[in-house]
Design an enzyme around this catalytic site. Structure first.
Site: not given
Length: 164
Positions: A61, A63, A91, A94
């Protein structure tokens, strides 16, 4: 796809605009268009965009990639004094990485009703943490952050319909 510079009024908007540039890179790479930047002392020290498909890694991801890059820049896993800007609500994975890396703040743009961990699905940031508190600011350039996501999924639906 980017808000005009003359419309940018705050530092949060300025750095979110930079995160949007990363989201556009993800869009162009046929990834879910999410981008992130990490800022320390008013300077961007790391950037990331979703690379799940490219790396064949569900954890790639924006992040996570930005956090890893920032940790390399500061040569420490603790990112005290840093703020993460992300175009999409983090999410749970993260959110955990944000807590673990000791980021001071997270600023996100668009809500994620499927997996958002700041209230859209669950709210991990509202839980009192025994060691660390993360400041959260949400909804920054929300419409601009939602636009590439909407376009991406509309395009994906059309492509899937054409295949079937």
């Amino acid at each position: 796809m980017l808000p005009p510079l003359e419309d940018i009024k705050t530092d949060d908007e300025r750095f979110m605009r930079e995160a949007l540039k990363e989201a556009i890179k993800a869009f162009q790479a046929k990834e879910v268009p999410v981008g992130a930047v990490i800022v320390k002392d008013g300077q961007i020290i790391a950037r990331g965009y979703n690379q799940v498909e490219l790396l064949k890694d569900a954890t790639a991801h924006a992040e996570i990639l930005a956090i890893t890059a920032a940790e390399n820049v500061v040569e420490n896993w603790r990112l005290k004094g840093c703020t993460l800007y992300c175009t999409l609500e983090p999410c749970a994975m993260c959110a955990g990485a944000i807590q673990l890396s000791r980021l001071d703040a997270i600023v996100w743009g668009a809500p994620d009703i499927r997996l958002g961990a700041n209230g859209s699905w669950v709210d991990l940031f509202s839980q009192k943490h025994p060691i660390h508190t993360v400041e959260v600011r949400s909804g920054v350039l929300r419409e601009w952050c939602q636009a590439p996501l909407k376009q991406f999924f509309q395009k994906r639906r059309v492509e899937n319909a054409e295949r079937n």
